[in-house]
Motif scaffolding. Structure first.
Motif, PDB file in Angstrom:
ATOM      1  N   ASN A  86      -4.441  -1.135   0.952  1.00 36.72           N
ATOM      2  CA  ASN A  86      -5.733  -1.151   2.025  1.00 36.72           C
ATOM      3  C   ASN A  86      -6.592   0.170   1.306  1.00 36.72           C
ATOM      4  OD1 ASN A  86      -4.893  -0.583   5.387  1.00 36.72           O
ATOM      5  ND2 ASN A  86      -4.853   1.804   4.589  1.00 36.72           N
ATOM      6  N   ARG A  87      -6.786  -0.124   0.301  1.00 41.80           N
ATOM      7  CA  ARG A  87      -7.720   0.594  -0.656  1.00 41.80           C
ATOM      8  C   ARG A  87      -8.135   0.159  -1.716  1.00 41.80           C
ATOM      9  NH1 ARG A  87      -8.669   5.467   2.321  1.00 41.80           N
ATOM     10  NH2 ARG A  87      -6.483   6.153   4.009  1.00 41.80           N
ATOM     11  N   SER A 138     -10.293  -7.636   7.141  1.00 42.79           N
ATOM     12  CA  SER A 138     -11.236  -6.639   7.677  1.00 42.79           C
ATOM     13  C   SER A 138     -12.641  -6.929   7.930  1.00 42.79           C
ATOM     14  CB  SER A 138     -10.439  -5.450   7.243  1.00 42.79           C
ATOM     15  OG  SER A 138     -10.779  -4.722   5.610  1.00 42.79           O
ATOM     16  N   GLY A 193      -6.568  -3.386   4.507  1.00 38.36           N
ATOM     17  CA  GLY A 193      -7.225  -1.584   4.902  1.00 38.36           C
ATOM     18  C   GLY A 193      -9.153  -1.871   4.819  1.00 38.36           C
ATOM     19  N   LYS A 225       0.801  -1.149   0.071  1.00 42.60           N
ATOM     20  CA  LYS A 225      -0.444  -0.459   0.589  1.00 42.60           C
ATOM     21  C   LYS A 225       1.149   1.393   0.417  1.00 42.60           C
ATOM     22  CE  LYS A 225      -0.229   0.682   5.027  1.00 42.60           C
ATOM     23  NZ  LYS A 225      -1.061   0.000   6.091  1.00 42.60           N
TER      24      LYS A 225
END
Length: 223
Positions: free
Chosen positions: A60-61, A104, A85, A39
């Motif tokens: 993460n995104r 997550s 994330g 990330k």
């Protein structure tokens, strides 16, 4: 891209650390998956690990992954992407389409959104429940008391429950938190245990981690 693997010193060093910890714990190092946390790092920083043969990366995104990885996946086969994330429910369908694993999952609304996305796309990523193991209000993750109900809802939705994930509180010894997460894994009959990062991966491996999430030891610090 097909070529002989090229040496990557940072990757070799992390692999050696994992292997040494696994041997101390009388584990097979092959039972620990290294997720290279790429990330915020550009494609040029990722290619040396790909050229060395590594194929498992963490992002993460959703948006960053959509922007960065199609070109890399066109050049390198068999890449597995893990979302590490926090995930908004309205991004669930995009995440299911992009990622092979999501680390997550932490609330019922996200479970419902993921179930809809799996039904629509036919893709079934591995799902890890993130546990707020240190009861920290600023962190994501489900409360320990809510874990049984959340797991039950995932199983009822016939989602692919892979295991548990946690990030211990910063600045304290991680071992008690890793041990507690390992206990929860046993109590709930799960296989996966996503825990351990650059600074504490040895402790995580010795306490049963199946997946370690390593960024700075592979890529250096982020700008």
């Amino acid at each position: 891209m097909t070529q002989d693997p090229r040496p990557c010193p940072s990757l070799s060093a992390v692999q050696d650390r994992i292997a040494a910890a696994a041997r101390l714990a009388r584990r097979d190092p092959a039972g620990v998956m290294l997720i290279a946390i790429s990330k915020t790092h550009p494609a040029d920083a990722i290619r040396p690990l790909l050229d060395a043969g590594h194929r498992v990366f963490g992002e993460n995104r959703v948006q960053e992954t959509e922007d960065k990885w199609p070109a890399l996946r066109a050049d390198y086969r068999h890449v597995a992407l893990h979302l590490v994330g926090q995930l908004q429910s309205n991004k669930a369908e995009a995440a299911v389409a992009l990622f092979d694993a999501i680390h997550s999952v932490d609330r019922p609304s996200l479970v419902a959104a993921l179930a809809r996305a799996v039904a629509k796309t036919g893709r079934r990523p591995e799902l890890f429940v993130q546990v707020n193991i240190g009861d920290e209000p600023q962190k994501g993750g489900c409360a320990i008391a809510d874990l049984p109900a959340l797991l039950a809802s995932m199983r009822n939705a016939e989602l692919r429950v892979a295991g548990l994930m946690a990030v211990p509180p910063a600045g304290v010894e991680a071992a008690p938190y890793f041990a507690l997460l390992a206990k929860f894994r046993r109590d709930h009959g799960l296989d996966g245990l996503s825990m351990g990062m650059s600074d504490d991966l040895e402790t995580a491996v010795m306490l049963g981690a199946s997946h370690v999430r390593v960024g700075s030891a592979l890529f250096g610090g982020r700008s």
